[in-house]
Enzyme design. Structure first.
Site, short mmCIF file in Angstrom:
data_model
loop_
_atom_site.label_atom_id
_atom_site.label_comp_id
_atom_site.label_asym_id
_atom_site.label_seq_id
_atom_site.Cartn_x
_atom_site.Cartn_y
_atom_site.Cartn_z
N THR A 39 0.82 -1.22 0.00
CA THR A 39 0.00 0.00 0.00
C THR A 39 0.86 1.27 0.00
O THR A 39 0.36 2.35 -0.26
CB THR A 39 -0.90 0.06 1.26
OG1 THR A 39 -0.05 0.00 2.41
CG2 THR A 39 -1.87 -1.11 1.29
N CYS A 47 -1.33 0.74 15.32
CA CYS A 47 -2.38 1.15 14.38
C CYS A 47 -3.53 0.15 14.41
O CYS A 47 -3.32 -1.07 14.40
CB CYS A 47 -1.83 1.24 12.97
SG CYS A 47 -3.09 1.81 11.80
N ARG A 50 -5.95 -3.48 9.86
CA ARG A 50 -5.72 -4.91 9.78
C ARG A 50 -4.22 -5.21 9.71
O ARG A 50 -3.47 -4.47 9.09
CB ARG A 50 -6.41 -5.43 8.51
CG ARG A 50 -7.05 -6.78 8.64
CD ARG A 50 -8.04 -6.98 7.49
NE ARG A 50 -7.38 -6.72 6.19
CZ ARG A 50 -6.88 -7.66 5.40
NH1 ARG A 50 -6.99 -8.92 5.73
NH2 ARG A 50 -6.29 -7.36 4.25
N ARG A 72 4.09 6.80 2.72
CA ARG A 72 3.35 7.96 3.25
C ARG A 72 2.59 7.56 4.51
O ARG A 72 2.26 6.39 4.72
CB ARG A 72 2.43 8.56 2.19
CG ARG A 72 1.40 7.61 1.67
CD ARG A 72 0.52 8.25 0.60
NE ARG A 72 -0.68 7.41 0.49
CZ ARG A 72 -0.69 6.21 -0.10
NH1 ARG A 72 0.42 5.72 -0.65
NH2 ARG A 72 -1.80 5.49 -0.13
N CYS A 74 0.00 6.87 7.43
CA CYS A 74 -1.35 6.32 7.52
C CYS A 74 -2.31 7.40 8.05
O CYS A 74 -1.95 8.18 8.93
CB CYS A 74 -1.32 5.14 8.49
SG CYS A 74 -2.93 4.56 9.02
#
Ligand SMILES: [Zn+2]
Length: 368
Positions: A39, A47, A50, A72, A74
């Site tokens: 991602t 965090c 998932r 980048r 989250c």
């Protein structure tokens, strides 16, 4: 084999880091970040998103390192934002701790603290309350009254500690304003300059043990696989102190070492030793709470936060546990995750597991 993303700055022990990610270990949030290659997003270990596949994860020691590698931040855990607020709060708290004696209350304003923290006064007020459990003004008042009490008691406390082996009850010493007992903040900040530290390395059922002490109390207790590494870690912590490994320790130090070895090997006793480390009022509060956990029992970070009257300061509690420098004497191994998972341990998760198993067995024997 897949090419590894280049690690930067302090390398992260990936096996331990991955465990922390799986358990969303709050004490890991100060130590590293992880990026998900599929991602391109990086997160804090806690965090709520998932859990990614292990193969897709890269670890970073800082926001800068993650961003340099092209990841980048989250949007959920905001690893770039909160981190700066956390360290801002830390800076404000450190500023209060070091300047408490120089300022009248009215001069240590929220504006001034905001400047120190690099946060707006409003943002600092809100973040400070969230992380420390008190507003800056309440924290200042608490520090002042502690200081006053400490000064009244200091003479007695230090002389008791100097006798080392000569006093009976640890609770008595811990109740006597332990924050005052420690190395001065200035000495600690200067890497122990001016302090003389004697240390002993010995073997225990949990591997190598290093116990280091000033003439006032124990300033480091470390566990590891290898004495040499422990020695190097001590040097890193107190680079400017006069350090000496001693074969025949003073009677006080040898009693302290024996207390700690007994606690490790038997799992039945509580090391009864004075502590000489520098810490904030909040850290002391957490550590004293840890010392109240009975042998054979554990608590979660949020239970400790609740017990000290700062139920929202779970993360700050976790980082106070992680900053413990005296293994066993402050039993941070008795704090586990709410889910029952072990959570991290500075001196090795496997050691934590073995210690807890031994202590539980001891309790079961004594109650059955
Ligand atoms: Zn995230």
């Amino acid at each position: 084999m897949k090419p590894m993303i280049q690690m930067e700055e302090t390398p992260v022990n990936e096996a331990v880091a991955w465990e922390s990610v799986l358990h969303r270990d709050p004490s890991a949030d100060d130590r590293f970040l992880y990026g998900v290659k599929t991602t391109g997003v990086y997160c804090r270990p806690t965090c709520p998103s998932r859990r990614p596949k292990r193969d897709n994860v890269a670890f970073f020691s800082s926001v800068e390192a993650a961003e340099r590698a092209g990841f980048r931040a989250c949007q959920r855990c905001r690893p770039n934002m909160a981190k700066s607020a956390n360290s801002g709060v830390e800076r404000a708290r450190a500023y209060i701790d070091t300047h408490i004696a120089d300022f009248a209350d009215e001069r240590m304003t929220l504006e001034l603290l905001g400047e120190q923290a690099g946060l707006s006064p409003y943002h600092l007020q809100r973040k400070f309350k969230e992380l420390v459990g008190l507003t800056p003004a309440q924290y200042i008042r608490a520090r002042k009254s502690e200081r006053l009490k400490g000064e009244l008691k200091r003479g007695e406390t230090v002389s008791r500690a100097t006798f080392g082996a000569g006093y009976g009850s640890s609770s008595r010493v811990y109740d006597d304003a332990p924050a005052r007992l420690g190395m001065t903040p200035a000495t600690y900040r200067r890497g122990g300059a001016g302090a003389r530290i004697d240390y002993v390395i010995t073997n225990t059922s949990l591997g190598a043990l290093l116990v280091a002490a000033t003439d006032r109390g124990v300033c480091a207790v470390k566990l590891g696989d290898d004495g040499k590494n422990l020695e190097a870690a001590l040097e890193q912590e107190y680079p400017a102190a006069t350090r000496a490994r001693v074969a025949a320790p003073t009677s006080a130090l040898s009693v302290w070492v024996k207390e700690i070895v007994d606690a490790i090997d038997s799992g039945t006793t509580r090391p009864d030793v004075p502590i000489d480390v520098q810490a904030s009022a909040f850290q002391w509060k957490v550590w004293r709470e840890l010392q109240k956990i009975p042998i054979g029992e554990t608590r979660s970070y949020s239970e400790i936060a609740g017990a000290i009257g700062a139920p929202k300061a779970v993360r700050a509690v976790a980082s106070a546990c992680a900053s413990n420098r005296v293994a066993l004497v402050i039993p941070c191994h008795r704090v586990v995750r709410q889910s029952g998972a072990l959570g991290g341990y500075r001196w090795g998760v496997e050691r934590k597991q073995r210690l807890l198993a031994k202590e539980r067995a001891t309790r079961d024997e004594s109650t059955s």
